[in-house]
Design a protein around this motif. Structure first.
Motif, short mmCIF file in Angstrom:
data_model
loop_
_atom_site.label_atom_id
_atom_site.label_comp_id
_atom_site.label_asym_id
_atom_site.label_seq_id
_atom_site.Cartn_x
_atom_site.Cartn_y
_atom_site.Cartn_z
N LEU A 278 0.81 -1.22 0.00
CA LEU A 278 0.00 0.00 0.00
C LEU A 278 0.84 1.26 0.00
O LEU A 278 0.32 2.35 -0.27
N ALA A 279 2.13 1.14 0.30
CA ALA A 279 2.98 2.33 0.26
C ALA A 279 3.10 2.90 -1.15
O ALA A 279 3.42 4.06 -1.33
N THR A 280 2.83 2.07 -2.16
CA THR A 280 2.88 2.57 -3.53
C THR A 280 1.75 3.53 -3.84
O THR A 280 1.77 4.21 -4.86
N LEU A 281 0.75 3.60 -2.95
CA LEU A 281 -0.35 4.53 -3.16
C LEU A 281 -0.05 5.90 -2.59
O LEU A 281 -0.91 6.79 -2.66
N ARG A 282 1.12 6.09 -2.01
CA ARG A 282 1.44 7.39 -1.46
C ARG A 282 1.74 8.38 -2.57
O ARG A 282 1.65 8.07 -3.74
N ALA A 283 2.13 9.58 -2.21
CA ALA A 283 2.39 10.63 -3.20
C ALA A 283 3.48 10.17 -4.15
O ALA A 283 4.42 9.49 -3.76
N PRO A 284 3.36 10.53 -5.46
CA PRO A 284 4.39 10.15 -6.42
C PRO A 284 5.75 10.70 -6.00
O PRO A 284 5.87 11.81 -5.50
N GLY A 285 6.75 9.87 -6.23
CA GLY A 285 8.10 10.29 -5.89
C GLY A 285 8.59 9.72 -4.58
O GLY A 285 9.79 9.74 -4.31
N ASP A 286 7.68 9.24 -3.73
CA ASP A 286 8.11 8.64 -2.47
C ASP A 286 8.74 7.28 -2.73
O ASP A 286 8.19 6.46 -3.47
N ALA A 287 9.84 7.03 -2.12
CA ALA A 287 10.51 5.74 -2.30
C ALA A 287 9.88 4.71 -1.38
O ALA A 287 9.40 5.03 -0.29
N PRO A 288 9.85 3.42 -1.78
CA PRO A 288 9.31 2.39 -0.90
C PRO A 288 10.15 2.26 0.36
O PRO A 288 11.37 2.49 0.34
N ARG A 289 9.50 1.92 1.45
CA ARG A 289 10.19 1.85 2.74
C ARG A 289 11.00 0.58 2.90
O ARG A 289 11.87 0.50 3.75
N ALA A 290 10.70 -0.46 2.12
CA ALA A 290 11.44 -1.72 2.21
C ALA A 290 11.55 -2.30 0.81
O ALA A 290 10.67 -2.09 -0.02
N PRO A 291 12.64 -3.04 0.54
CA PRO A 291 12.78 -3.63 -0.80
C PRO A 291 11.73 -4.72 -1.02
O PRO A 291 11.26 -5.36 -0.09
N ALA A 292 11.36 -4.90 -2.29
CA ALA A 292 10.39 -5.94 -2.63
C ALA A 292 11.01 -7.31 -2.38
O ALA A 292 12.21 -7.51 -2.56
N PRO A 293 10.20 -8.29 -1.96
CA PRO A 293 10.75 -9.63 -1.70
C PRO A 293 11.21 -10.29 -2.99
O PRO A 293 10.73 -9.98 -4.08
N GLY A 294 12.16 -11.21 -2.85
CA GLY A 294 12.68 -11.95 -3.99
C GLY A 294 13.01 -13.37 -3.59
O GLY A 294 12.71 -13.83 -2.46
N LEU A 295 13.67 -14.10 -4.49
CA LEU A 295 13.99 -15.50 -4.23
C LEU A 295 14.99 -15.67 -3.09
O LEU A 295 15.14 -16.78 -2.56
N ASP A 296 15.68 -14.58 -2.69
CA ASP A 296 16.58 -14.70 -1.54
C ASP A 296 15.83 -14.92 -0.24
O ASP A 296 16.43 -15.27 0.79
N ARG A 297 14.49 -14.75 -0.27
CA ARG A 297 13.68 -14.99 0.92
C ARG A 297 13.02 -16.36 0.90
O ARG A 297 12.09 -16.62 1.66
#
Length: 420
Positions: A278-297
């Motif tokens: 849901l952080a992607t719904l914030r104002a444009p230009g805001d960076a995500p607070r945590a990296p997206a999950p990947g296969l390292d998880r």
């Protein structure tokens, strides 16, 4: 509508037309007002007071100056100035009634010409009205009004000049009429050019609006898919552990405590991932607070599955992928393991990772059998996996194995194109 039919309109109510400005959504007080689909006044439907007043002043002053420069013509006087006011004042309606204004200005200019008044900026009113008619799509009316003015000018200059003022007027010959015809064609050409350019701008605006809506729809679909994957996996683990906790609450309190701890950890992780999505719904230009999950998880997925009673065996090393492909691969494995927990009797699953030749192969197997008719899940999870793979240019194959159980095979490109 039913509420409106049942309402009683009494004197003094605020919803009476004209009682309260801005409350009435019916036809406005100005004739010809156009409204858009949202009830607001359509663009271009306002009254151009300022431009019309300035243009009228310019025509009156310019015609007075022309009168001094053309002493052989009829003096303006009151009738001439009335004709100038009519020709210029009609432009006030040029955005609401462009056809009527085009013919009206041409007629006023023709009467002004036939009366023998000095040539001057009165013809600019015809130019402005015809230009507006062409730009708004009334091409035939503009051509007809200019043709009417030119034909009248030819009649007056070559034939009727003997009968009309000023006295002892002389004909102008065919040469000046050719110049007038060229002037008319130039006005029409410029008007057509403006019309084409305006239509092009309108198409570009429509294309940009459609592209923006498409991007918004894609973003909503992506967020919905992310939420489905996060919640389906976590809630499945919570459901299984809740059942274990209830079953062992009296006989084995320690095991029930462990199940509740797993529920707490799974719900905390789910809340964190939901916040990240849901952080992607914030104002444009805001960076995500945590990296997206990947296969390292993957180890976290294995641990969560183990807490739900599913043993997962991983074969192969997770490859290094771009963020989009890495997230899609993680979600595909997560959804496949969630389906095993929810829909399979098997308590053992295998995840095979293989990469080479520009592709990554993800193979998730369980030994089955399914607990119901929907061996692979309800269908939404599989559809989401296929959408993720298709967005990257990959494929998903899911179905029962010949020896029992269920298999999900995903083939994703190692370096998907940016425009996919």
């Amino acid at each position: 509508m039913e509420e409106q039919r049942g309402r009683r309109f009494r004197p003094g109510r605020r919803d009476r037309p004209g009682r309260w400005p801005g409350r009435w959504h019916g036809p406005g007080p100005w004739p010809g007002r156009r409204h858009g689909p949202d009830g607001t006044e359509a663009a271009g439907a306002h009254w151009p007071w300022r431009s019309t007043v300035l243009f009228t002043v310019f025509v009156l002053v310019g015609s007075t100056f022309a009168e001094h420069q053309q002493p052989g013509r009829e003096p303006l006087g009151v009738p001439g100035r009335v004709l100038l006011l009519v020709a210029s004042g009609l432009l006030l309606w040029r955005q609401r009634h462009p056809v009527s204004v085009a013919f009206g200005t041409a007629t006023a200019a023709l009467v002004y010409l036939a009366a023998g008044y000095p040539n001057g900026p009165v013809y600019l009113a015809v130019v402005v009205s015809c230009f507006g008619a062409v730009v708004t799509g009334h091409r035939r009316a503009a051509w007809a009004s200019l043709g009417l003015l030119w034909a009248g000018h030819v009649l007056v200059a070559l034939w009727l000049y003997r009968l009309l003022p000023p006295p002892h007027d002389k004909g102008t010959g065919i040469g000046p009429e050719v110049v007038v015809a060229a002037w008319v064609l130039a006005v029409l050409a410029l008007s057509e050019l403006a019309r084409v350019r305006r239509e092009q701008w309108a198409r570009e605006r429509a294309d940009r609006a459609q592209a923006a809506r498409r991007r918004a729809d894609e973003e909503r679909l992506r967020i919905a898919r992310e939420l489905h994957d996060v919640l389906a996996h976590s809630i499945s683990v919570i459901n299984v552990q809740a059942g274990v906790g209830l079953a062992l609450l009296d006989s084995d309190p320690e095991q029930a405590r462990a199940a509740l701890t797993t529920i707490k950890d799974a719900s905390k992780e789910a809340l964190g991932e939901v916040r990240q999505v849901l952080a992607t719904l914030r104002a444009p230009g805001d960076a995500p607070r945590a990296p997206a999950p990947g296969l390292d998880r993957l180890p976290e997925l294995v641990e969560q599955a183990a807490s739900a009673g599913l043993t997962v065996e991983v074969e192969g090393e997770p490859p290094r992928l771009p963020p989009g492909a890495d997230l899609a691969a993680f979600r595909i494995v997560q959804e496949a393991l969630t389906n095993v927990v929810r829909h399979s009797v098997s308590r053992h699953a295998r995840v095979r990772l293989d990469h080479g030749g520009g592709v990554v192969r993800l193979e998730i197997d369980d030994d089955g059998p399914a607990t119901g008719a929907q061996a692979g899940g309800s269908g939404n999870g599989l559809a989401g996996m296929r959408e993720r793979a298709a967005a990257l240019g990959g494929t998903i194959e899911a179905g029962p194995r010949p020896d029992g159980g269920f298999r999900v095979l995903a083939v994703l490109p190692s370096h998907p194109r940016e425009d996919q």
